[in-house]
Motif scaffolding. Structure first.
Motif, PDB file in Angstrom:
ATOM      1  N   ASP A 170       0.719  -1.115  -0.149  1.00 11.37           N
ATOM      2  CA  ASP A 170      -0.022   0.083   0.129  1.00 11.37           C
ATOM      3  C   ASP A 170       0.856   1.251  -0.165  1.00 11.37           C
ATOM      4  O   ASP A 170       0.503   2.246  -0.616  1.00 11.37           O
ATOM      5  CB  ASP A 170      -1.106   0.083   1.001  1.00 11.37           C
ATOM      6  CG  ASP A 170      -1.847  -1.048   1.181  1.00 11.37           C
ATOM      7  OD1 ASP A 170      -2.294  -1.703  -0.052  1.00 11.37           O
ATOM      8  OD2 ASP A 170      -2.576  -1.420   2.358  1.00 11.37           O
ATOM      9  N   LYS A 173       2.095   1.665  -3.464  1.00 12.28           N
ATOM     10  CA  LYS A 173       0.975   2.090  -4.456  1.00 12.28           C
ATOM     11  C   LYS A 173       0.868   3.685  -4.143  1.00 12.28           C
ATOM     12  O   LYS A 173       0.575   4.558  -5.080  1.00 12.28           O
ATOM     13  CB  LYS A 173      -0.183   1.503  -4.075  1.00 12.28           C
ATOM     14  CG  LYS A 173      -0.091   0.234  -4.886  1.00 12.28           C
ATOM     15  CD  LYS A 173      -1.310  -0.539  -4.374  1.00 12.28           C
ATOM     16  CE  LYS A 173      -1.125  -2.220  -5.017  1.00 12.28           C
ATOM     17  NZ  LYS A 173      -2.592  -2.913  -4.602  1.00 12.28           N
ATOM     18  N   LYS A 174       0.869   4.118  -2.758  1.00 13.16           N
ATOM     19  CA  LYS A 174       0.637   5.453  -2.608  1.00 13.16           C
ATOM     20  C   LYS A 174       1.727   6.316  -3.149  1.00 13.16           C
ATOM     21  O   LYS A 174       1.421   7.396  -3.849  1.00 13.16           O
ATOM     22  CB  LYS A 174       0.395   5.729  -1.089  1.00 13.16           C
ATOM     23  CG  LYS A 174       0.228   7.040  -0.639  1.00 13.16           C
ATOM     24  CD  LYS A 174       0.175   7.233   0.844  1.00 13.16           C
ATOM     25  CE  LYS A 174      -0.007   8.674   1.370  1.00 13.16           C
ATOM     26  NZ  LYS A 174       0.400   8.765   2.922  1.00 13.16           N
ATOM     27  N   ASP A 175       2.921   5.774  -3.030  1.00 18.96           N
ATOM     28  CA  ASP A 175       4.090   6.605  -3.538  1.00 18.96           C
ATOM     29  C   ASP A 175       4.213   6.670  -4.808  1.00 18.96           C
ATOM     30  O   ASP A 175       4.343   7.962  -5.540  1.00 18.96           O
ATOM     31  CB  ASP A 175       5.386   5.960  -2.843  1.00 18.96           C
ATOM     32  CG  ASP A 175       5.675   6.508  -1.634  1.00 18.96           C
ATOM     33  OD1 ASP A 175       5.236   7.291  -0.970  1.00 18.96           O
ATOM     34  OD2 ASP A 175       6.709   5.941  -1.124  1.00 18.96           O
ATOM     35  N   ALA A 177       1.620   6.813  -6.889  1.00 19.37           N
ATOM     36  CA  ALA A 177       0.428   7.670  -7.274  1.00 19.37           C
ATOM     37  C   ALA A 177       0.820   9.368  -7.333  1.00 19.37           C
ATOM     38  O   ALA A 177       0.406  10.076  -7.913  1.00 19.37           O
ATOM     39  CB  ALA A 177      -0.772   7.549  -6.223  1.00 19.37           C
ATOM     40  N   GLU A 178       1.868   9.500  -6.459  1.00 18.05           N
ATOM     41  CA  GLU A 178       2.522  10.851  -6.780  1.00 18.05           C
ATOM     42  C   GLU A 178       3.421  11.041  -7.852  1.00 18.05           C
ATOM     43  O   GLU A 178       3.917  10.215  -8.265  1.00 18.05           O
ATOM     44  CB  GLU A 178       3.486  11.149  -5.622  1.00 18.05           C
ATOM     45  CG  GLU A 178       2.846  11.096  -4.078  1.00 18.05           C
ATOM     46  CD  GLU A 178       3.764  11.486  -2.760  1.00 18.05           C
ATOM     47  OE1 GLU A 178       4.955  11.722  -3.113  1.00 18.05           O
ATOM     48  OE2 GLU A 178       3.431  10.975  -1.638  1.00 18.05           O
TER      49      GLU A 178
END
Length: 188
Positions: A170, A173-175, A177-178
């Motif tokens: 997660d 994935k979050k990184d 998305a940046e």
């Protein structure tokens, strides 16, 4: 060169062997094994270098040969009782594995990679993870260990490993998305 050990040399070998066995804290080897290996190594050295006459050089060579022989024996020995957990830890890693760019990127000169920036973003994101999560991902993806095997290695429950695995994915994935994570890390 005299191949017979002097009393001082014999005492040194005995003392060093006892020290190594004490610090090793293992019954896999004993002082007699180390003393035999050191004596044999010194005898072999004397056979190869019969014309060596300088006492200082002989003394230095003696210390090097004796220590080297004992280290080789200790390095090649293993503990007497090895538990399954210890075996798993020895097979995996003794210290958490951290990802290095040189290790991860396998790009040959002249090759074209369409996803180079995405790959660099993934690597940068992996480097931001805690060492434990890096270790879990490494064992799972690189070594093909199951979550159960990883739990045995880390001495935690399987649910703890799966939670850490999911948390790591997660975070990646979050990184990702940046926008342009790799470019931001390079500018620092």
């Amino acid at each position: 060169m005299n191949q017979e050990l002097s009393p001082e040399q014999s005492a040194y070998i005995r003392k060093l062997a006892q020290r190594y066995v004490y610090y090793r804290k293992s019954a896999a080897i004993d002082a007699q094994d180390l003393m035999s290996a050191a004596t044999l190594r010194w005898w072999q050295f004397c056979q190869r270098n019969p014309d060596l006459q300088d006492e200082r050089v002989i003394q230095i060579c003696f210390y090097q040969q004796v220590k080297g022989a004992m280290r080789d024996v200790i390095r090649d020995s293993s503990p007497v009782k090895v538990t399954r957990t210890m075996q798993a830890q020895m097979k995996a890693y003794q210290r958490p594995y951290t990802v290095e760019l040189d290790h991860v990127i396998d790009i040959q000169a002249g090759e074209e990679h369409a996803d180079y920036e995405l790959w660099m973003d993934v690597v940068a994101s992996l480097k931001k993870l805690p060492e434990r999560e890096q270790l879990i991902l490494s064992l799972y993806f690189e070594r093909d260990f199951s979550f159960t095997e990883i739990a045995e290695i880390l001495e935690v429950s399987v649910s703890t490993v799966t939670r850490a695995y999911r948390k790591a994915l997660d975070a990646i994935k979050k990184d990702l998305a940046e926008p342009n994570l790799y470019a931001k890390n390079q500018s620092r």
